[in-house]
Design an enzyme around this catalytic site. Structure first.
Site, PDB file in Angstrom:
ATOM      1  N   GLU A 131       0.776  -1.199   0.093  1.00  0.00           N
ATOM      2  CA  GLU A 131      -0.299  -0.059  -0.128  1.00  0.00           C
ATOM      3  C   GLU A 131       1.172   1.198   0.081  1.00  0.00           C
ATOM      4  OE1 GLU A 131      -3.523   2.196   2.690  1.00  0.00           O
ATOM      5  OE2 GLU A 131      -2.609   0.364   2.925  1.00  0.00           O
ATOM      6  N   GLY A 271       3.349   2.346  10.480  1.00  0.00           N
ATOM      7  CA  GLY A 271       2.977   1.787  11.526  1.00  0.00           C
ATOM      8  C   GLY A 271       2.388   0.064  10.894  1.00  0.00           C
ATOM      9  N   ALA A 272       1.703   0.132  10.637  1.00  0.00           N
ATOM     10  CA  ALA A 272       1.453  -1.899  10.522  1.00  0.00           C
ATOM     11  C   ALA A 272       0.301  -1.461   8.867  1.00  0.00           C
ATOM     12  CB  ALA A 272       0.822  -2.368  11.686  1.00  0.00           C
ATOM     13  N   MET A 273       0.490  -2.686   8.389  1.00  0.00           N
ATOM     14  CA  MET A 273      -0.211  -2.889   6.988  1.00  0.00           C
ATOM     15  C   MET A 273      -0.700  -4.358   7.417  1.00  0.00           C
ATOM     16  SD  MET A 273      -0.655  -2.057   4.191  1.00  0.00           S
ATOM     17  CE  MET A 273      -2.239  -2.881   3.186  1.00  0.00           C
ATOM     18  N   GLU A 308      -5.655  -2.764  12.635  1.00  0.00           N
ATOM     19  CA  GLU A 308      -4.658  -3.348  11.572  1.00  0.00           C
ATOM     20  C   GLU A 308      -5.487  -4.976  11.736  1.00  0.00           C
ATOM     21  OE1 GLU A 308      -3.351  -2.229   9.476  1.00  0.00           O
ATOM     22  OE2 GLU A 308      -2.115  -0.303  10.991  1.00  0.00           O
ATOM     23  N   HIS A 311      -9.165  -3.627   9.952  1.00  0.00           N
ATOM     24  CA  HIS A 311      -9.612  -2.949   9.020  1.00  0.00           C
ATOM     25  C   HIS A 311     -10.089  -4.994   7.824  1.00  0.00           C
ATOM     26  CE1 HIS A 311      -7.971   0.279   7.386  1.00  0.00           C
ATOM     27  NE2 HIS A 311      -6.748   0.267   8.462  1.00  0.00           N
TER      28      HIS A 311
END
Length: 888
Positions: A131, A271-273, A308, A311
């Site tokens: 992303e 930070g994170a995905m 996350e 999401h």
């Protein structure tokens, strides 16, 4: 960038059109190597018959830094003269069948990928970040979020070097190939866009657990980290289980795969995905132990893991049609993680912390060159729009729906949203219509929040009629930056209010024609000017407006300091009580700043001191809330109230106020500090966290006491606390005081901290951060020296941010030193980082964005550095966009 052909161009939301081709299934094979990695992609494709029925439009695929080895359509090799590739696209120059299979084989070089975008190596492990547009660095593809397909992935690698091979979905095959390599195959049954693809390969250790869903399914949970970090994952695992349970209870959303994996990597831009079933995290938001992580770190880990996970439905199962709709998934999911964190901890503390971010970072963005609506109209580089406006203001707009509809109505809207759009790529308008249709509401006007940039200014006047025993509020809304939006139209602004009696009690009153009297009301403001009348009000009340910050607006209301002090002492809404104190403190500090500029004698307002004392002695407030209420507004927030920023005067005013409060309440601070010293082992329960936060607040004020007889009681107490600390929260609080006081105590503490933690990267980041944010005149020299430290690395975003970003964004007094060395230093760092990692460079260059609000001399110095940056050959699109907009 002077060459017109090389000047990056803008992409516009109004130009969106669906792709000419769709991809239904993707089969990927990776052969991971040390010198090169080969990627074979088999794409089942079809024409989009709605806009390319005849096949007259060529197939154009995205790709960057790919070495193409072969191309086939339906098993037939494509001749060299019927396809062409440039730096960004591959075009097939022939008409293709209505349905076909495209196969490609490319070679890529992850070991050289310092941008950390696409497939790259981190600490010897392979990792992806796709992303927003990183997948095009892996293979030729339609790399856009509205192209959703089912993926299968086969990973082949050296078994000793990379024993763990992970990708999205469920593991369906693994075997030894007999030549020192092994193979693992993954299949993801759910449609997803390319930005949610993930691959990880390396020597990793796993902490496993499980979660039983409400329907009785067993989900395996795996957290993968480098082996030396395996003991620091328990909190992350518990946070994941809490997130899964909360999402089932609050929104009825159950996890859908058999396995959920988190991988922590040390080199990561974000930070994170939320990649489907395989989240890739920055180690900062996974690893924790009492010795290495603060209470705030623990909360951040819980919140980011929740974000996350949430999401999975708000971003993965329902995703964005195009990147202009980014707030559709991010604003909604930030709102969800805010609700989760509020339920897990203190709702009042969480709300205050969220609003502090909004008022400092997002309101700042709204008045700067990067101002944009939560749904932008255009961009040059999409990575630049992962902003506090899209995320945090976007969450506030979701909160508007929640405030207007209530919990039950909001849940109805969410249920309809998933029912309508599961498995689809949709728009912000689709979400808005689901909310409206589920509740039989007209939310047409809410679209203005998506289309109009800037922060609303809400003016409130109160009129009391003693004879009629009524109170009328006159509200007027406008744009706080009038030149930002042409043809501005009023927003929908829900204003939650309460009325207080003379003893501070909440008054029961009836609004206009409503039958029931209540102590709290939500006013729906939809017009530029609007009035609301309250009945059964027996005496002139004190207004408590925008409770819990019910809308992201700036409040313009004539209130004297007595009224602010009254609300600070009595308001039953903890957010508004904090906010009244902050407003009063801001007013006092800005007056002190004006006194300094006029060279008048300084004195601290007695009313403010009295209100401060009441908070200090209030035994009903928990420690975390009290610490927030006793913390003065920071210099950055204060600077947003000035048309021409005088950072030196602001700094002097705030230092004077802190020193005065420290000396005036010296004995109270000492008593409070000693009463909070713990004699029991570390605990991370709520009471212990509250105690540590209030103790840290008391210690900070003791740091502002003057030296007496070559002694400083604050330094002495900080030394003792640092040496005795059995947890990072206490150690960091002590070191935070010591770094502000150059001398032997400071040098010894920094040396001891470094020696103990030099092999723990995340803790060493704190060592850099504390020095970069230090409050003393020598900090610029120290930051310059730290940039040459052997442990400083441009290649690790965490380390770079811990020094460069903290100094430029969190230490405004010394970054804006008159000699301009801070500006020159930042420009040098931006240009060096841009050659390695444009995303990280673009985020730190934003420290220059408010240059036009400073005095003439500083404006000239900052402008010179911006011009230096934009004139640099080979500048990335990321940095070019921000600098060009800043220069105007």
């Amino acid at each position: 960038m002077k060459d017109q052909e090389k000047t990056p161009h803008s992409i516009y939301r109004k130009d969106y059109q669906a792709p000419y081709y769709w991809i239904d299934a993707v089969d990927l094979t990776f052969e991971l190597g040390e010198d090169a990695t080969r990627v074979r992609a088999r794409l089942q494709m079809r024409r989009n018959l709605e806009n390319n029925r005849s096949g007259g439009h060529n197939l154009v695929l995205h790709g960057e830094q790919l070495k193409t080895l072969s191309l086939k359509v339906n098993d037939n090799a494509l001749a060299a003269d019927i396809w062409q590739a440039d730096e960004e696209n591959l075009t097939v120059l022939t008409q293709l069948p209505e349905q076909f299979v495209l196969e490609s084989e490319v070679e890529i070089y992850p070991q050289n990928n310092t941008s950390l975008d696409g497939l790259y190596q981190s600490s010897g492990n392979f990792c992806t970040q796709c992303e927003a547009e990183g997948f095009r660095r892996i293979t030729w593809f339609l790399d856009r979020p509205d192209v959703m397909a089912r993926y299968s992935s086969t990973i082949i690698a050296d078994q000793k070097k990379y024993p763990v091979l992970l990708s999205n979905g469920n593991r369906c095959e693994q075997r030894d190939l007999g030549d020192g390599r092994h193979l693992v195959r993954w299949e993801d049954p759910f449609l997803k866009p390319s930005y949610l693809f993930a691959l990880v390969a390396g020597n990793l250790a796993c902490l496993d657990g499980e979660f039983i869903t409400r329907s009785g399914r067993k989900v395996r949970l795996e957290i993968w980290v480098e082996p030396q970090n395996i003991e620091q994952c328990e909190h992350a695992l518990r946070s994941l289980q809490q997130s899964m349970k909360w999402d089932e209870e609050r929104f009825g959303l159950e996890y859908d795969l058999d396995i959920y994996m988190i991988v922590a990597v040390s080199d990561f831009n974000m930070g994170a995905m939320e990649n489907k079933g395989l989240n890739v995290f920055n180690t900062k938001y996974v690893l924790s132990s009492p010795e290495t992580a603060t209470d705030k770190d623990y909360e951040d880990i819980q919140g980011v893991i929740g974000h996350e996970y949430f999401h999975n439905w708000t971003g993965n199962r329902v995703t964005c049609r195009d990147w202009f709709q980014l707030t559709l998934k991010e604003g909604l999911t930030v709102f969800r993680d805010e609700q989760f964190s509020a339920d897990m901890g203190s709702a009042a503390v969480k709300r205050i912390e969220d609003v502090k971010i909004l008022r400092t970072a997002q309101f700042d963005e709204d008045r700067g060159p990067m101002a944009h609506p939560i749904r932008p109209d255009s961009y040059i580089e999409m990575n630049n729009f992962y902003t506090v406006t899209v995320y945090n203001k976007g969450a506030e707009i979701i909160r508007l729906y929640h405030t207007l509809l209530g919990e039950a109505g909001f849940r109805k809207g969410m249920d309809l949203y998933f029912q309508r759009f599961d498995g689809q790529a949709v728009t912000c308008d689709d979400f808005r219509m689901a909310m409206a249709d589920a509740n039989d509401e007209d939310f047409t006007q809410l679209e203005r929040w998506y289309d109009q940039a800037g922060t609303p200014l809400l003016h409130i006047d109160m009129e009391y009629d003693a004879e009629a025993k009524s109170c009328t509020l006159h509200l007027q809304q406008s744009q706080s930056t009038p030149d930002l939006v042409k043809n501005w139209q009023p927003w929908v602004i829900p204003v939650r209010i309460g009325l207080l009696g003379e003893q501070g009690e909440d008054l029961l009153c009836r609004l206009d024609d409503t039958p029931d009297a209540k102590t709290e009301h939500v006013l729906k403001v939809t017009q530029e000017k609007q009035s609301f009348r309250f009945h059964e009000v027996n005496a002139r009340p004190v207004l408590s407006p925008l409770r819990r910050f019910s809308a992201p607006v700036k409040l313009d209301m004539q209130r004297d300091r007595e009224e602010m002090a009254f609300l600070m002492a009595h308001d039953s809404d903890h957010f508004n009580r904090w906010d009244a104190g902050q407003t009063l403190a801001q007013d006092v500090l800005l007056d002190l700043t004006a006194d300094i500029q006029a060279r008048r004698e300084l004195s601290l307002d007695s009313l403010f001191v009295s209100g401060f004392e009441k908070i200090l002695h209030d035994t009903h407030l928990d420690g975390a809330i009290k610490a927030l209420m006793l913390t003065l507004p920071n210099e950055h927030l204060l600077s947003l109230q000035m048309q021409e920023i005088d950072m030196d005067a602001l700094h002097t005013a705030r230092e004077f106020a802190l020193s005065t409060l420290a000396q005036h309440f010296k004995q109270q601070w000492l008593d409070l500090y000693h009463s909070l010293r713990s004699t029991t082992p570390y605990s991370n329960d709520k009471n212990a966290i509250n105690r540590r936060r209030l103790q840290a607040c008391a210690l900070e004020f003791l740091g502002y006491l003057p030296h007496t007889d070559h002694q400083h009681i604050g330094i002495q107490l900080a030394e003792e606390q640092f040496q005795a600390a059995d947890n990072m929260s206490d150690a960091e609080a002590a070191l935070k005081l010591l770094v502000n006081h150059p001398g032997p105590a400071r040098d010894k503490a920094l040396s001891d901290f470094y020696k103990r933690w030099k092999h723990e990267p995340l803790v060493l980041d704190k060592w850099f951060t504390l020095q970069a944010s230090a409050n003393h005149p020598g900090v610029v020299d120290e930051v310059l020296a730290l940039a040459q430290h052997p442990d400083f690395s441009m290649k690790n975003p965490n380390r770079f941010r811990s020094l460069i970003n903290i100094f430029s964004a969190k230490n405004p007094t010394y970054f804006h030193a008159k000699d301009g060395r801070g500006y020159q230093f930042l420009a040098e760092q931006v240009l060096a980082m841009d050659a390695l990692n444009p995303q990280t460079a673009a985020r730190v260059v934003s420290a220059f964005n408010q240059w036009k609000h400073y005095d003439v001399a500083r404006r000239a110095l900052m402008q010179a550095q911006l011009k230096r940056i934009i004139a640099s050959p080979g500048l990335s699109k990321d940095v070019y966009e921000i600098v060009s907009r800043s220069l105007g």
